[in-house]
Design an enzyme around this catalytic site. Structure first.
Site, PDB file in Angstrom:
ATOM      1  N   THR A  49     -17.478  -2.748  36.582  1.00  8.32           N
ATOM      2  CA  THR A  49     -17.534  -4.171  36.913  1.00  8.32           C
ATOM      3  C   THR A  49     -16.652  -4.487  38.115  1.00  8.32           C
ATOM      4  OG1 THR A  49     -17.936  -4.613  34.573  1.00  8.32           O
ATOM      5  CG2 THR A  49     -17.325  -6.495  35.930  1.00  8.32           C
ATOM      6  N   TYR A 137     -14.966   6.991  28.544  1.00  6.84           N
ATOM      7  CA  TYR A 137     -16.040   6.002  28.712  1.00  6.84           C
ATOM      8  C   TYR A 137     -17.399   6.696  28.665  1.00  6.84           C
ATOM      9  CZ  TYR A 137     -18.588   2.118  31.024  1.00  6.84           C
ATOM     10  OH  TYR A 137     -19.462   1.112  31.355  1.00  6.84           O
ATOM     11  N   LYS A 166     -14.672   4.047  24.962  1.00  4.76           N
ATOM     12  CA  LYS A 166     -15.519   2.889  25.236  1.00  4.76           C
ATOM     13  C   LYS A 166     -16.941   3.384  25.054  1.00  4.76           C
ATOM     14  CE  LYS A 166     -17.030  -0.396  28.791  1.00  4.76           C
ATOM     15  NZ  LYS A 166     -16.916  -0.831  30.206  1.00  4.76           N
ATOM     16  N   ILE A 208     -14.669  -3.905  25.372  1.00  4.89           N
ATOM     17  CA  ILE A 208     -14.360  -3.946  26.801  1.00  4.89           C
ATOM     18  C   ILE A 208     -15.492  -4.737  27.422  1.00  4.89           C
ATOM     19  CG2 ILE A 208     -14.003  -2.605  28.906  1.00  4.89           C
ATOM     20  CD1 ILE A 208     -12.798  -0.402  27.155  1.00  4.89           C
TER      21      ILE A 208
END
Length: 296
Positions: A49, A137, A166, A208
């Site tokens: 992001t 992740y 995540k 998250i």
């Protein structure tokens, strides 16, 4: 008793740019203060992001340093520091630690599609190179490969500083396996705002979140309500904001959420190529939803 270090509402922070494509440090500091005031538990700069693929190593170091200094211990900083070349990922992780990050988010290698043993060795080298906690992740939709539950659990058992995952595979069977088989102090976080309610109900530790850029206090409220079993409150929040969660991906993340933040007066609406602004049609749809929710 569990002493999970990574939990609650974490924001996958955008990177604000000026029109000349440089980092807008004033806006970045403003965003950090926004999240401190909103009670966000963890702030994550330099992730997907945050347009990390378009940032140089020096820029990542600078962003992490600015965010860490502005946070001043009031909020955990877990910096994105991953890539698909292991040696470079190790370098990024070391730099993030030097820049002041309290933890590191490291994406599973993408494009080169390693075996599960390759994934393990990649994260082993990172874990041995830094002392701060690492969030692994897993996002197969972007990387092209799934980091299996068995590999994640193997890493969690073998390395004390691999503290969380995540999990953004959307695979509920994999999520359940992680939640049921994980070591006591290993956190499982969802990377999907749309799944906060069911994920927390299954025993997840937090999210998250992309939407926490726009509605940080609401995302935290949803996480707490779902975690505490206040399902009526959690369902009501989920129902109210579900369309926004979905619209944040009406085009490639973080384009929609940066447009929303520009409407809120938080940042200028600037991106680095190959990302481009929203279409006029999607801008109108998203602006209407933001107005409906009273966010602008």
């Amino acid at each position: 008793m569990s002493t999970r270090y990574i939990a609650g509402s974490a924001v996958a922070l955008v990177t604000p740019f000026r029109k000349n494509n440089t980092i807008d440090t004033d806006a970045l500091k403003k965003l950090v203060q926004f999240h401190i005031e909103a009670g966000t538990d963890i702030i994550i700069p330099c992730g997907t992001t945050g347009e990390s693929p378009t940032l140089t190593s020096d820029e990542q170091f600078r962003i992490i340093r600015i965010v860490s200094e502005e946070a001043d211990g009031k909020i955990m900083v877990a910096a994105g520091a991953g890539t698909n070349a292991t040696a470079h990922a190790v370098e990024l992780a070391k730099n993030a630690e030097k820049a002041g990050a309290s933890a590191i988010l490291s994406v599973a290698p993408y494009y080169n599609k390693p075996s599960q043993e390759g994934f393990y060795q990649h994260f082993r080298h990172i874990a041995e190179a830094v002392s701060v906690p690492i969030i692994v992740y897993n996002v197969p939709g972007r990387t092209g490969s799934n980091l299996s539950a068995s590999t994640i659990l193997r890493l969690a058992r073998d390395f004390a500083n691999i503290a969380a995952v995540k999990e953004a595979s959307d695979n509920m069977n994999q999520i359940m396996e992680l939640l049921e088989e994980r070591p006591e102090n290993f956190s499982v976080m969802t990377g999907e705002d749309m799944l906060i309610l069911p994920f927390m109900a299954m025993g997840g530790d937090g999210v998250i979140s992309v939407a926490a850029n726009q509605i940080p206090s609401t995302v935290k409220q949803l996480v707490i309500a779902a975690k505490q079993g206040n399902l009526d409150e959690a369902r009501a929040l989920n129902r109210k904001y579900r369309r926004l969660f979905k619209m944040n991906f009406i085009e490639s993340n973080p384009v929609p959420v940066k447009y929303c933040l520009s409407l809120m007066g938080m940042i200028e609406e600037n991106y680095r190529l190959p990302l481009v602004p929203l279409s006029d049609e999607n801008k109108a749809v998203l602006k209407k939803e933001m107005e409906f929710l009273g966010l602008i």
